[in-house]
Design an enzyme around this catalytic site. Structure first.
Site, PDB file in Angstrom:
ATOM      1  CB  SER A 138      39.988  39.425  33.389  1.00  0.00           C
ATOM      2  OG  SER A 138      39.890  40.520  34.284  1.00  0.00           O
ATOM      3  CE1 TYR A 151      41.161  35.773  37.572  1.00  0.00           C
ATOM      4  CE2 TYR A 151      41.517  38.138  37.436  1.00  0.00           C
ATOM      5  CZ  TYR A 151      40.715  37.034  37.217  1.00  0.00           C
ATOM      6  OH  TYR A 151      39.484  37.175  36.624  1.00  0.00           O
TER       7      TYR A 151
HETATM    8  N1  LIG Z   1      33.662  38.646  38.579  1.00  0.00           N
HETATM    9  C1  LIG Z   1      34.599  39.402  38.048  1.00  0.00           C
HETATM   10  O1  LIG Z   1      34.833  40.531  38.478  1.00  0.00           O
HETATM   11  C2  LIG Z   1      35.377  38.874  36.879  1.00  0.00           C
HETATM   12  C3  LIG Z   1      36.081  39.802  36.110  1.00  0.00           C
HETATM   13  C4  LIG Z   1      36.825  39.330  35.024  1.00  0.00           C
HETATM   14  C5  LIG Z   1      36.845  37.985  34.730  1.00  0.00           C
HETATM   15  N2  LIG Z   1      36.148  37.097  35.502  1.00  0.00           N
HETATM   16  C6  LIG Z   1      36.218  35.675  35.144  1.00  0.00           C
HETATM   17  O2  LIG Z   1      34.918  35.147  35.055  1.00  0.00           O
HETATM   18  C7  LIG Z   1      34.974  33.729  35.254  1.00  0.00           C
HETATM   19  C8  LIG Z   1      33.884  33.330  36.220  1.00  0.00           C
HETATM   20  O3  LIG Z   1      34.151  33.890  37.478  1.00  0.00           O
HETATM   21  P1  LIG Z   1      33.015  34.528  38.403  1.00  0.00           P
HETATM   22  O4  LIG Z   1      33.339  35.953  38.559  1.00  0.00           O
HETATM   23  O5  LIG Z   1      31.695  34.119  37.933  1.00  0.00           O
HETATM   24  O6  LIG Z   1      33.383  33.860  39.803  1.00  0.00           O
HETATM   25  P2  LIG Z   1      32.734  32.634  40.599  1.00  0.00           P
HETATM   26  O7  LIG Z   1      31.316  32.928  40.924  1.00  0.00           O
HETATM   27  O8  LIG Z   1      33.680  32.364  41.710  1.00  0.00           O
HETATM   28  O9  LIG Z   1      32.753  31.459  39.551  1.00  0.00           O
HETATM   29  C9  LIG Z   1      33.883  30.671  39.302  1.00  0.00           C
HETATM   30  C10 LIG Z   1      33.410  29.361  38.714  1.00  0.00           C
HETATM   31  O10 LIG Z   1      34.552  28.573  38.380  1.00  0.00           O
HETATM   32  C11 LIG Z   1      34.361  27.287  38.872  1.00  0.00           C
HETATM   33  N3  LIG Z   1      35.639  26.658  39.195  1.00  0.00           N
HETATM   34  C12 LIG Z   1      36.682  27.168  39.886  1.00  0.00           C
HETATM   35  N4  LIG Z   1      37.659  26.252  40.008  1.00  0.00           N
HETATM   36  C13 LIG Z   1      37.224  25.131  39.381  1.00  0.00           C
HETATM   37  C14 LIG Z   1      37.756  23.835  39.210  1.00  0.00           C
HETATM   38  N5  LIG Z   1      38.976  23.480  39.669  1.00  0.00           N
HETATM   39  N6  LIG Z   1      37.022  22.934  38.514  1.00  0.00           N
HETATM   40  C15 LIG Z   1      35.795  23.260  38.031  1.00  0.00           C
HETATM   41  N7  LIG Z   1      35.238  24.458  38.177  1.00  0.00           N
HETATM   42  C16 LIG Z   1      35.938  25.387  38.860  1.00  0.00           C
HETATM   43  C17 LIG Z   1      33.490  27.432  40.108  1.00  0.00           C
HETATM   44  O11 LIG Z   1      32.733  26.262  40.324  1.00  0.00           O
HETATM   45  P3  LIG Z   1      32.954  25.228  41.532  1.00  0.00           P
HETATM   46  O12 LIG Z   1      33.450  26.017  42.701  1.00  0.00           O
HETATM   47  O13 LIG Z   1      31.604  24.620  41.728  1.00  0.00           O
HETATM   48  O14 LIG Z   1      33.944  24.258  41.022  1.00  0.00           O
HETATM   49  C18 LIG Z   1      32.564  28.562  39.685  1.00  0.00           C
HETATM   50  O15 LIG Z   1      31.445  28.057  39.005  1.00  0.00           O
HETATM   51  C19 LIG Z   1      36.385  33.426  35.746  1.00  0.00           C
HETATM   52  O16 LIG Z   1      37.164  32.930  34.683  1.00  0.00           O
HETATM   53  C20 LIG Z   1      36.901  34.798  36.171  1.00  0.00           C
HETATM   54  O17 LIG Z   1      38.297  34.888  36.105  1.00  0.00           O
HETATM   55  C21 LIG Z   1      35.408  37.518  36.555  1.00  0.00           C
END
Ligand SMILES: NC(=O)c1ccc[n+]([C@@H]2O[C@H](COP(=O)([O-])OP(=O)(O)OC[C@H]3O[C@@H](n4cnc5c(N)ncnc54)[C@H](OP(=O)(O)O)[C@@H]3O)[C@@H](O)[C@H]2O)c1
Length: 250
Positions: A138, A151
């Site tokens: 991130s 986080y």
């Molecule tokens: N969106 C942003 O602004 C942003 C910025 C920087 C970094 N990121 C990073 O991008 C990545 C994806 O996040 P996103 O933004 O796409 O959010 P998201 O839509 O909430 O996706 C998170 C994903 O992680 C999975 N997950 C969470 N806990 C889990 C567990 N215990 N076991 C298996 N799967 C799990 C969820 O699937 P299930 O719920 O189906 O398990 C979901 O597919 C993360 O690492 C996040 O930190 C996001």
């Protein structure tokens, strides 16, 4: 990394960035496998993308990770790309009776699962002539927000750890890439984020990431869309104090 002829496992492939990457790689003709906890999402996404495969996996469950890796080794031995993308985020107060269960949950999901899954799949990846590990960190790894303390720290951990992994794999066939997104429209911090005008629209983010990968524009193994570069290089560019103050309403 090569953009076609891959077999790609994406954790956290059931929504947001993981789903976006899964569908983009699928459109290019790669074999894509998504993993997540929500079976309903897996069913919906695999139905919408014929040929894509989905597995239910809770990355906090160590035994399940080992069993899953075993299953993939036997059933999908051609796997050559691992995308460590699953992650959670939650705001925390460190002053009024901190809930350590929340901190532990974030550390288990964002750090321990990445270490465990990478260890489980590395032998398989090392045996391939060309393999890639992409891990989602991130922009907050580089300039933290005080209301998401654990986080931000987990992502800073991963940034450091990935540098060591990259050096240890120097000379091997496994490329180690870090994907550091800016604030993107996903459900990460709740449904409001999906439409937050301050966040980067997901399709634009995925398009730019795929362009960077196709152009091998990943200096030092980092995949950085334009919008995150200010945070990433804040320290180098003498802009850290301003950004830190801005992010933290000081
Ligand atoms: N969106 C942003 O602004 C942003 C910025 C920087 C970094 N990121 C990073 O991008 C990545 C994806 O996040 P996103 O933004 O796409 O959010 P998201 O839509 O909430 O996706 C998170 C994903 O992680 C999975 N997950 C969470 N806990 C889990 C567990 N215990 N076991 C298996 N799967 C799990 C969820 O699937 P299930 O719920 O189906 O398990 C979901 O597919 C993360 O690492 C996040 O930190 C996001």
């Amino acid at each position: 990394m090569q953009m076609t002829r891959n077999t790609i496992l994406i954790t956290g492939g059931t929504s947001g960035i993981g789903r976006g990457l899964a569908e983009a790689f699928h459109r290019l003709g790669n074999q894509v496998i998504i993993a997540g906890r929500r079976q309903s999402r897996i069913d919906e996404i695999t139905a919408a993308n014929p040929g894509m495969i989905g597995f239910q996996l809770d990355v906090q469950d160590a035994a399940a990770i080992d069993a899953f890796a075993d299953r993939v080794r036997k059933k999908i031995p051609e796997l050559n790309v691992l995308v460590n993308n699953a992650g959670i985020s939650q705001s925390e107060s460190l002053t009024s009776k901190p809930d350590l269960a929340v901190s532990r949950d974030i550390i288990e999901t964002n750090i321990m699962s990445v270490l465990h899954i990478t260890a489980a799949f590395l032998p398989m990846l090392r045996a391939k002539p060309q393999a890639t590990i992409i891990t989602t960190t991130s922009g907050l790894a580089f300039v933290p927000r005080n209301n998401f303390p654990t986080y931000c720290a987990t992502k800073a951990f991963l940034h450091s750890w990935l540098q060591s992994l990259r050096v240890q794999l120097r000379g091997a066939s496994v490329e180690v890439l870090e994907l550091a997104p800016p604030y993107v429209q996903t459900e990460l911090s709740g449904p409001h984020q999906l439409t937050d005008p301050h966040a980067m629209p997901l399709p634009a983010f995925i398009t730019e990431v795929m362009q960077l990968l196709a152009a091998a524009d990943t200096p030092d193994g980092e995949i950085l869309v334009e919008r995150v570069r200010g945070e990433r290089f804040a320290e180098r560019d003498g802009d850290y104090a301003r950004r830190f103050w801005l992010f933290n309403g000081l």
